[in-house]
Design an enzyme around this catalytic site. Structure first.
Site, PDB file in Angstrom:
ATOM      1  N   GLU A   1       3.978   4.152   5.970  1.00  0.00           N
ATOM      2  CA  GLU A   1       2.705   3.425   5.884  1.00  0.00           C
ATOM      3  C   GLU A   1       1.715   4.177   5.008  1.00  0.00           C
ATOM      4  OE1 GLU A   1       1.057   0.837   6.347  1.00  0.00           O
ATOM      5  OE2 GLU A   1       1.185   0.007   8.351  1.00  0.00           O
ATOM      6  N   ASP A   2       0.800   3.439   4.400  1.00  0.00           N
ATOM      7  CA  ASP A   2      -0.286   4.089   3.669  1.00  0.00           C
ATOM      8  C   ASP A   2      -1.348   4.596   4.645  1.00  0.00           C
ATOM      9  OD1 ASP A   2      -1.152   1.522   4.358  1.00  0.00           O
ATOM     10  OD2 ASP A   2      -1.992   1.066   2.387  1.00  0.00           O
TER      11      ASP A   2
ATOM     12  N   LYS B   1      -6.215   7.024  11.070  1.00  0.00           N
ATOM     13  CA  LYS B   1      -7.592   6.844  11.546  1.00  0.00           C
ATOM     14  C   LYS B   1      -7.566   6.626  13.059  1.00  0.00           C
ATOM     15  CE  LYS B   1     -10.084   4.642   7.717  1.00  0.00           C
ATOM     16  NZ  LYS B   1     -10.820   3.418   7.349  1.00  0.00           N
TER      17      LYS B   1
ATOM     18  N   ASP C   1      -4.605   2.313  11.046  1.00  0.00           N
ATOM     19  CA  ASP C   1      -5.994   2.074  11.413  1.00  0.00           C
ATOM     20  C   ASP C   1      -6.036   1.621  12.875  1.00  0.00           C
ATOM     21  OD1 ASP C   1      -8.683   1.224  11.484  1.00  0.00           O
ATOM     22  OD2 ASP C   1      -8.630   0.485   9.449  1.00  0.00           O
TER      23      ASP C   1
ATOM     24  N   ASP D   1      -5.809  -0.374  -1.553  1.00  0.00           N
ATOM     25  CA  ASP D   1      -6.604  -1.239  -2.407  1.00  0.00           C
ATOM     26  C   ASP D   1      -7.831  -1.806  -1.717  1.00  0.00           C
ATOM     27  OD1 ASP D   1      -5.894  -4.611  -1.922  1.00  0.00           O
ATOM     28  OD2 ASP D   1      -5.016  -3.054  -0.660  1.00  0.00           O
TER      29      ASP D   1
ATOM     30  N   GLY E   1       0.765  -1.242   0.000  1.00  0.00           N
ATOM     31  CA  GLY E   1       0.000   0.000   0.000  1.00  0.00           C
ATOM     32  C   GLY E   1       0.791   1.284   0.000  1.00  0.00           C
TER      33      GLY E   1
ATOM     34  N   PHE F   1     -14.151   3.427   4.106  1.00  0.00           N
ATOM     35  CA  PHE F   1     -13.295   2.479   3.400  1.00  0.00           C
ATOM     36  C   PHE F   1     -12.704   3.214   2.207  1.00  0.00           C
ATOM     37  CE2 PHE F   1     -11.891  -0.996   0.808  1.00  0.00           C
ATOM     38  CZ  PHE F   1     -11.393  -1.875   1.751  1.00  0.00           C
TER      39      PHE F   1
END
Length: 191
Positions: free
Chosen positions: A106-107, A138, A110, A171, A51, A164
């Site tokens: 990191e992408d 997030k 979470d 992805d 990612g 999402f």
């Protein structure tokens, strides 16, 4: 059917992402100024595959000092949207990071589970500091607090609402990574 047809709305455009990456790269460049280009003290950017590949590429081009670049892969998701459990390292870094300053790229952060696993792993390999640079954060979904190593810092591009999201390397079932922006995937595409 065009990829854009599956997107409910765009959260961050290509230009907004580029502008924010320039700001982050400038901050990192300021924080790490004074590092020499000798391989023993050169900071290491470690992208979390797959990612973060776009983010890492664009970030590295804007950092104003020499860096080493490598990738690590941690898996906790299958082809869907739910975690399969505890993350595991499925592809390790090749660069010896013992005694080095690492910036984990990191992408999206979470729950924090994967990030926590990766930080512990890099610490066990002898990194003297581990910073985190994430495009999206997030915090409302965080289950594990991020524990940085040494004098590591936390750099973030955008605080992401609990949607999402796909695009810019992120992805759903390995699709949508090639979008130049970050958008909200229509629920019917993943339900």
């Amino acid at each position: 059917m065009a990829l854009d047809d599956d997107i409910e709305r765009i959260l961050w455009s290509e230009q907004e992402i580029s502008d924010r990456i320039s700001e982050i790269a400038s901050e990192i460049s300021d924080d790490f100024k004074g590092f020499s280009s000798s391989s023993s003290s050169t900071p290491v950017l470690i992208g979390v595959a797959t990612g973060a590949f776009m983010f890492l590429s664009d970030l590295a081009k804007k950092i104003k000092f020499p860096v080493l670049i490598d990738f690590v892969r941690a898996e906790s998701y299958g082809s869907g949207t739910q975690s399969n459990g505890a993350p595991r390292i499925s592809c390790d870094v090749k660069i010896d990071i013992k005694g080095k300053h690492v910036i984990l790229v990191e992408d999206i952060v979470d729950t924090g589970n994967t990030l926590s696993c990766l930080i512990s792993h890099l610490k066990s390999k002898g990194a003297c500091s581990v910073s985190v640079c994430t495009l999206l954060d997030k915090p409302t979904r965080r289950k594990v607090e991020v524990q940085l190593v040494g004098e590591g810092k936390f750099y973030k591009g955008f605080e992401c609402p609990d949607y999402f999201v796909v695009g810019y390397g992120m992805d759903f079932a390995e699709l949508y990574r090639n979008l130049a922006y970050v958008g909200v995937l229509k629920p019917e595409m993943y339900q």
